[in-house]
Design a protein around this motif. Sequence first.
Motif, short mmCIF file in Angstrom:
data_model
loop_
_atom_site.label_atom_id
_atom_site.label_comp_id
_atom_site.label_asym_id
_atom_site.label_seq_id
_atom_site.Cartn_x
_atom_site.Cartn_y
_atom_site.Cartn_z
N GLU A 1 2.43 7.60 -1.64
CA GLU A 1 2.49 6.27 -1.08
C GLU A 1 3.34 5.38 -1.98
N THR B 1 3.88 2.06 -3.90
CA THR B 1 3.03 0.99 -4.41
C THR B 1 3.69 -0.37 -4.19
N LEU C 1 -7.88 -9.00 -1.24
CA LEU C 1 -8.28 -7.84 -0.43
C LEU C 1 -8.83 -6.78 -1.37
N VAL C 2 -10.04 -6.37 -1.14
CA VAL C 2 -10.67 -5.37 -1.99
C VAL C 2 -10.89 -4.11 -1.17
N PHE C 3 -10.18 -3.06 -1.52
CA PHE C 3 -10.32 -1.78 -0.82
C PHE C 3 -11.39 -0.97 -1.55
N LEU C 4 -12.49 -0.73 -0.87
CA LEU C 4 -13.61 -0.01 -1.48
C LEU C 4 -13.51 1.48 -1.20
N ARG C 5 -14.07 2.26 -2.11
CA ARG C 5 -14.18 3.69 -1.83
C ARG C 5 -15.63 4.10 -1.62
N TYR D 1 -5.22 1.60 3.80
CA TYR D 1 -5.20 2.15 2.43
C TYR D 1 -3.81 2.73 2.14
N LEU E 1 -2.31 2.97 -1.59
CA LEU E 1 -3.47 3.51 -2.32
C LEU E 1 -3.53 5.01 -2.10
N ARG E 2 -3.49 5.72 -3.18
CA ARG E 2 -3.37 7.17 -3.09
C ARG E 2 -4.73 7.85 -3.14
N GLN F 1 -10.14 9.39 -1.86
CA GLN F 1 -9.40 8.15 -1.67
C GLN F 1 -9.76 7.14 -2.76
N GLY G 1 -9.62 3.25 -4.39
CA GLY G 1 -9.62 1.89 -3.90
C GLY G 1 -8.48 1.09 -4.54
N GLY G 2 -8.60 -0.22 -4.47
CA GLY G 2 -7.58 -1.09 -5.06
C GLY G 2 -7.90 -2.53 -4.75
N ILE G 3 -7.24 -3.43 -5.46
CA ILE G 3 -7.45 -4.86 -5.25
C ILE G 3 -6.09 -5.56 -5.17
N TYR H 1 -3.88 -1.12 -8.98
CA TYR H 1 -4.08 0.28 -8.60
C TYR H 1 -4.88 0.96 -9.70
N ALA I 1 -11.22 6.75 -10.27
CA ALA I 1 -12.19 6.11 -9.38
C ALA I 1 -13.06 5.08 -10.08
#
Lengths: 45, 131
Positions: free
Chosen positions: A3, A5, A38-42, B46, B51-52, B87, B89-91, B105, B109
């Motif tokens: 991807e 960045t 934006l907070v991408f959660l796992r 994502y 986000l990788r 996967q 995450g990220g902010i 990034y 995890a």
Amino acid sequence: MAEQTLRPGDQAPDLEVDRADGTPLALAALWRERPAPLVFLRHYG
Amino acid sequence: MRGEIGERDDIGVALLTMGKPEQAAEFCRNQRLSYTCLSDPARRSYRAFGLRRGSMAEVMGPALALAALRAAGKGHFMGRPVDDVYQLGGIFLVDRQGRIAYARYPRHAGDQPPAGELKNAVLRLLTSAAG
């Protein structure tokens, strides 16, 4: 494929995701009125 | 997150999750979050934000165990990953013109931004917008 960045100054991608009630939302709607963290959660929790 | 930027009216925090809408709703309800909770099981957002997916060492290795221990020491506990365990995450912080003002990034995890980093980015952005 790796991807690409994003860096400060780049245009944020705008695409549709679902709200928690299942209705669609364009991401751009999040930052149209005010800045949006934006907070991408796992995971949950 | 709440401790980092609290609940401010001048920004709109959104949480993106890989779960289904009902899972996102349950999570935000249980956590009593007033943020916008979103669902993206296909993880298109994502990928769009770069986000990788991590390696096994990045999502299950010693660095994550150490981060989990540190978090537990502060009274926080990591939840179980939803959907794709690889996967990451990220902010991000996006300004009103749709430009990235801050991007984080994680290296693995359990990699969290230094305390105050996002808050400072928010304050810088709000200050520059007001100026």
